[in-house]
Design a protein around this motif. Sequence first.
Motif, short mmCIF file in Angstrom:
data_model
loop_
_atom_site.label_atom_id
_atom_site.label_comp_id
_atom_site.label_asym_id
_atom_site.label_seq_id
_atom_site.Cartn_x
_atom_site.Cartn_y
_atom_site.Cartn_z
N GLY A 100 2.81 -10.15 6.19
CA GLY A 100 4.08 -9.90 5.52
C GLY A 100 4.02 -8.78 4.51
N GLY A 101 2.83 -8.18 4.33
CA GLY A 101 2.69 -7.08 3.38
C GLY A 101 3.40 -5.82 3.84
N LYS A 102 3.54 -4.88 2.91
CA LYS A 102 4.30 -3.66 3.19
C LYS A 102 3.44 -2.42 2.97
CE LYS A 102 8.75 -5.71 1.94
NZ LYS A 102 9.94 -5.61 1.05
N TYR A 103 3.58 -1.47 3.88
CA TYR A 103 2.85 -0.21 3.83
C TYR A 103 3.85 0.94 3.92
CZ TYR A 103 0.22 3.74 5.91
OH TYR A 103 -0.30 4.96 6.20
N VAL A 104 3.66 1.94 3.06
CA VAL A 104 4.49 3.13 3.10
C VAL A 104 3.59 4.37 3.16
CG1 VAL A 104 5.97 4.64 1.71
CG2 VAL A 104 6.59 2.26 2.03
N SER A 105 3.88 5.26 4.09
CA SER A 105 3.16 6.52 4.20
C SER A 105 4.06 7.66 3.77
CB SER A 105 2.70 6.76 5.64
OG SER A 105 2.16 8.06 5.77
N LEU A 106 3.48 8.57 3.01
CA LEU A 106 4.20 9.79 2.62
C LEU A 106 3.86 10.95 3.54
CD1 LEU A 106 3.70 9.59 -1.26
CD2 LEU A 106 5.53 8.59 0.13
N THR A 107 2.98 10.69 4.51
CA THR A 107 2.58 11.75 5.44
C THR A 107 2.86 11.29 6.88
OG1 THR A 107 0.30 10.94 5.36
CG2 THR A 107 0.87 12.74 3.89
N LEU A 108 1.81 11.03 7.65
CA LEU A 108 2.00 10.63 9.04
C LEU A 108 2.40 9.16 9.14
CD1 LEU A 108 -1.12 12.35 10.64
CD2 LEU A 108 1.25 13.18 10.60
N PRO A 109 3.31 8.83 10.05
CA PRO A 109 3.70 7.42 10.23
C PRO A 109 2.57 6.59 10.82
CG PRO A 109 4.73 8.79 11.90
CD PRO A 109 4.09 9.73 10.94
N ALA A 110 2.54 5.32 10.46
CA ALA A 110 1.53 4.41 10.99
C ALA A 110 1.94 3.92 12.37
CB ALA A 110 1.37 3.22 10.05
N SER A 111 0.99 3.42 13.10
CA SER A 111 1.25 2.82 14.41
C SER A 111 2.05 1.53 14.25
CB SER A 111 -0.07 2.52 15.12
OG SER A 111 0.12 1.63 16.19
N GLN A 112 3.25 1.50 14.82
CA GLN A 112 4.06 0.29 14.75
C GLN A 112 3.41 -0.84 15.53
OE1 GLN A 112 6.82 -0.33 12.79
NE2 GLN A 112 6.19 1.65 11.92
N GLU A 113 2.72 -0.50 16.60
CA GLU A 113 2.02 -1.52 17.39
C GLU A 113 0.95 -2.20 16.56
OE1 GLU A 113 -0.51 -1.89 21.59
OE2 GLU A 113 0.30 0.06 20.94
N ILE A 122 0.85 -1.19 0.00
CA ILE A 122 0.00 0.00 0.00
C ILE A 122 0.88 1.24 0.00
CG2 ILE A 122 -1.67 1.37 1.32
CD1 ILE A 122 -2.77 -1.25 2.44
N LEU A 123 0.60 2.15 -0.92
CA LEU A 123 1.25 3.46 -0.94
C LEU A 123 0.22 4.49 -0.51
CD1 LEU A 123 3.55 5.40 -1.55
CD2 LEU A 123 2.89 5.37 -3.95
N ASP A 124 0.47 5.10 0.65
CA ASP A 124 -0.53 5.96 1.28
C ASP A 124 -0.01 7.40 1.39
OD1 ASP A 124 -2.54 7.08 2.77
OD2 ASP A 124 -2.16 5.91 4.59
N SER A 125 -0.75 8.33 0.81
CA SER A 125 -0.37 9.74 0.91
C SER A 125 -1.44 10.56 1.62
CB SER A 125 -0.12 10.32 -0.49
OG SER A 125 -1.26 10.15 -1.31
N VAL A 126 -2.40 9.87 2.28
CA VAL A 126 -3.47 10.59 2.96
C VAL A 126 -3.66 10.15 4.41
CG1 VAL A 126 -4.73 11.11 0.83
CG2 VAL A 126 -5.23 9.00 2.06
N ALA A 127 -2.64 9.50 4.98
CA ALA A 127 -2.66 9.10 6.40
C ALA A 127 -3.87 8.23 6.74
CB ALA A 127 -2.62 10.34 7.30
N SER A 128 -4.02 7.13 5.99
CA SER A 128 -5.18 6.25 6.20
C SER A 128 -4.78 4.92 6.83
CB SER A 128 -5.87 5.98 4.86
OG SER A 128 -5.03 5.23 4.00
N SER A 129 -3.67 4.88 7.55
CA SER A 129 -3.14 3.60 8.03
C SER A 129 -4.12 2.83 8.91
CB SER A 129 -1.83 3.83 8.79
OG SER A 129 -2.03 4.64 9.93
#
Length: 306
Positions: free
Chosen positions: A226-239, A209-216
Amino acid sequence: MKAIEITGPIQIEDIQIREIQKPAPAGKEILVRIFAAGINPVDWMAPAYNMFDVLGMPTPYIMGSDFSGTVVQIGSDISKFKVGDEVIGSFTLQNQGAFAEYAPIDENLVVLKPSNLTAFEAAGVPLASQTALEALTDKLNIQSGQKVLIQAAAGGVGIFAVQLAKIKGAYVVAVGSEKNAEFLKSLGADEVFDYRNEFSTLPNDFDAILDSVASSEQTLQLLKKGGKYVSLTLPASQELALSLDVSATNFLYTSNSNSLQKIVDLIEAGELKVFIDKIFSFKDLVPALLYQQAGHSKGKNILIIE
């Protein structure tokens, strides 16, 4: 020369063109007469939210990241360019300078302008395309056959991301408005999801997922284990990411000529298209920033430096 120089916290409506001293290039720098500059979210976010310290942007600084222009002077150690070359490039986040008549920039951040683009179109290429390429390649490691979700797919980064993901052989689900559905499919999107719908209606089998609107909070659960998420704005919750057995990272682009040249090669080969939403004159910077802030652009917005 005319420039948009920021000296500290300021409201967008109060930003004005200033007269400052014309710079000269140092050893590895070229001096570019800027013709057009791309307008990006950071251009309104930094002053609106006083993000200078957070982003490591010392003031005073000249606004603007990506540009097209002509080399008018070269430093003593330049080997790649000559006076008269038409170039494009993107400044580093901490040392911007595109909203000005002239700007010195390291030659390793610049490439020759794509031969099949106008100067207006070319100004919208560097930052957005490099962000999309780095996100898909370096952060998400997209492989052929993988299923990818791209947020704000009709925006500056999204348009490049959809096309680049398809070039890599991915199955692309683009998130955008219903009015842009056919446009996004023309770029290669296999499915288009209206951003106003509930994300719970989407499948939960995405590889990336490529996220530029902070929708984590809504979209992390759509990833496979095992999937991967990248945010271009606010970081997602690691928890939250750990609980779902997925990885989540946050990044800002890194300007460099190697990735930009890959983009130019794809553009000149006709494999990657550039789309401009609106073009603004230099004196209309404030309306341009407010339009960018509204967040409904289809492609890049451009500022003509006149």
